[in-house]
Design an enzyme around this catalytic site. Structure first.
Site, PDB file in Angstrom:
ATOM      1  N   ARG A  86      -0.876  54.334  60.110  1.00  0.00           N
ATOM      2  CA  ARG A  86      -2.105  54.675  60.838  1.00  0.00           C
ATOM      3  C   ARG A  86      -2.435  53.561  61.806  1.00  0.00           C
ATOM      4  O   ARG A  86      -2.528  52.396  61.443  1.00  0.00           O
ATOM      5  CB  ARG A  86      -3.264  54.880  59.855  1.00  0.00           C
ATOM      6  CG  ARG A  86      -4.649  54.969  60.502  1.00  0.00           C
ATOM      7  CD  ARG A  86      -5.017  56.381  60.851  1.00  0.00           C
ATOM      8  NE  ARG A  86      -6.219  56.488  61.637  1.00  0.00           N
ATOM      9  CZ  ARG A  86      -7.383  56.921  61.188  1.00  0.00           C
ATOM     10  NH1 ARG A  86      -7.511  57.277  59.936  1.00  0.00           N
ATOM     11  NH2 ARG A  86      -8.410  57.003  62.002  1.00  0.00           N
ATOM     12  N   ASP A  98      -5.318  60.101  57.362  1.00  0.00           N
ATOM     13  CA  ASP A  98      -6.744  59.774  57.399  1.00  0.00           C
ATOM     14  C   ASP A  98      -7.301  60.014  56.006  1.00  0.00           C
ATOM     15  O   ASP A  98      -7.205  61.123  55.479  1.00  0.00           O
ATOM     16  CB  ASP A  98      -7.453  60.672  58.420  1.00  0.00           C
ATOM     17  CG  ASP A  98      -8.891  60.276  58.663  1.00  0.00           C
ATOM     18  OD1 ASP A  98      -9.228  59.091  58.462  1.00  0.00           O
ATOM     19  OD2 ASP A  98      -9.684  61.150  59.060  1.00  0.00           O
ATOM     20  N   ASP A 100     -10.839  59.669  54.122  1.00  0.00           N
ATOM     21  CA  ASP A 100     -12.271  59.435  54.297  1.00  0.00           C
ATOM     22  C   ASP A 100     -12.997  59.579  52.980  1.00  0.00           C
ATOM     23  O   ASP A 100     -12.882  60.616  52.311  1.00  0.00           O
ATOM     24  CB  ASP A 100     -12.879  60.448  55.280  1.00  0.00           C
ATOM     25  CG  ASP A 100     -12.602  60.122  56.723  1.00  0.00           C
ATOM     26  OD1 ASP A 100     -12.336  58.940  57.038  1.00  0.00           O
ATOM     27  OD2 ASP A 100     -12.661  61.039  57.554  1.00  0.00           O
TER      28      ASP A 100
END
Length: 170
Positions: A86, A98, A100
Site C-alpha cells: 500500500r 485498505d 479501516d
C-alpha cells in the site's frame, strides 16, 4: 486481565489480485497472537467511492477480538497495508489493500489519526452490506446497521463475488 475489544474492520482492494491480497491481509491480521479472528464476510465487487476514475474494488468486513488498544490495532493494520504494498499517493485513490477500523465496541474517539466509529461508514453500502452480513444485530447510534443500509444510494451497485463460509467462534 486486559480488556478485550470486539472490533469491526472493513477490508478492500482494487489493484492486482484483489481477492488474494484480501485473503493474505486477513491471514496476517489473524496471525497476531493478540488478535482473534471471529468472522469474515463474503467479498463484493463495488464501484469506487469518492474518486470514481479507478478500477472496481473487492470489499468485505471482518470481526476480531483483541486486547490491543485502538491505536495499537490501527498500527497493526497499517503495518499489514505497508507489507502488502500500500502506497498512499491520492486520497481515496487506488490501493493494493485498505484496512479501516470501523467500530470498536464501547470506544468513541476523534483524533487526527483515528475516528471511531468511522466517520463515513454509515453512508457507504460497500461497508454496510458486508458488515450487516457478519453483525446484523450491531447497533450504532441506537440504530441497527440494516436501518442505515436501507438509506444508502449505492447498495444496488454491489455485486456478490465470493460467498465464503462464515466462521463464528465464542
Amino acid at each position: 486481565m486486559k480488556k478485550m475489544y470486539e472490533c469491526y474492520i472493513s477490508i478492500g482492494s482494487n489493484m492486482g489480485d484483489k481477492e488474494a491480497t484480501i485473503r493474505k491481509a486477513i491471514k496476517m491480521l489473524a496471525a497476531s497472537d493478540k488478535i482473534h479472528l471471529v468472522s469474515v464476510s463474503s467479498f463484493y465487487e463495488t464501484p469506487p467511492w469518492g474518486k470514481t476514475d479507478q478500477p472496481l474494488f473487492f470489499n468485505g468486513a471482518m470481526c476480531v477480538r483483541t486486547e490491543l488498544e485502538p491505536m495499537e490495532l490501527l498500527r497493526v493494520c497499517q503495518d499489514i497495508e505497508k507489507k502488502l504494498g500500500r502506497v498512499r499517493h491520492t486520497h481515496w485513490g487506488p490501493r493494493t489493500i485498505d484496512l479501516d477500523l470501523l467500530y470498536i465496541e464501547g470506544v468513541e474517539m476523534d483524533t487526527e489519526e483515528l475516528t471511531l466509529p468511522h466517520k463515513h461508514m454509515l453512508d457507504r453500502a460497500f461497508v454496510l452490506v458486508p458488515l450487516s452480513e457478519i453483525a446484523p444485530g450491531l447497533r450504532i447510534k441506537n440504530k441497527f446497521i440494516g436501518d442505515y443500509l436501507m438509506h444508502t444510494r449505492d447498495k444496488d451497485d454491489m455485486v456478490l463475488i465470493k460467498r465464503i463460509r462464515q466462521r463464528r467462534e465464542a
